[in-house]
Design a protein around this motif. Structure first.
Motif: not given
Length: 134
Positions: A6, A9-10, A15, A17, A63, A65, A68-69
């Motif tokens: 997380g 990704v942030r 983004t 989390g 969003s 995570t 996204l990951w």
């Protein structure tokens, strides 16, 4: 210490989390999950369908995570659009909604995307729903 997925990704995508959701009072739950849960119940959906619709409402705005990951911004956009498509078709209790849900499921498998953040927030949504009815 190793950074969490997380946090990575942030930093990579800028983004928010889980931490930001908590600091902001869980807006995905309060503004989207709980209202959808109540709307689906009011429309006569079974409890499993109402809960699935609440998950989809959270997926549509979060969003996530986890997504996204595993699949990046394009994967997140596909997940959000797919969740909106299910809800726009009438939700998981309708035939059209179930067709859209099958398409979303296939997309998730293809993308290797798992909406784990949304699932965590669904648990918070159900907790708040139960606490409010006590």
């Amino acid at each position: 210490p190793q950074q969490s997925h997380g946090l990575q990704v942030r930093q990579r995508y800028g983004t928010s989390g889980a931490r930001e959701q908590a600091q902001q009072g869980f807006p995905a739950v309060i503004r989207h999950g709980l209202p959808q849960l109540q709307r689906s119940r009011a429309a006569g959906a079974s409890e499993p369908h109402a809960r699935l619709d609440a998950l989809l409402a959270i997926m549509a705005v979060l969003s996530d995570t986890c997504v996204l990951w595993r699949s990046g911004p394009a994967g997140l956009a596909a997940v959000q659009q797919g969740a909106l498509a299910v809800l726009g078709a009438g939700g998981s209790a309708t035939l059209a909604g179930r067709r859209q849900l099958r398409e979303l499921d296939q997309q998730l498998l293809h993308l290797n995307a798992s909406p784990g953040g949304a699932a965590d927030l669904l648990a918070a949504c159900l907790f708040l729903d139960k606490a409010g009815s006590l």
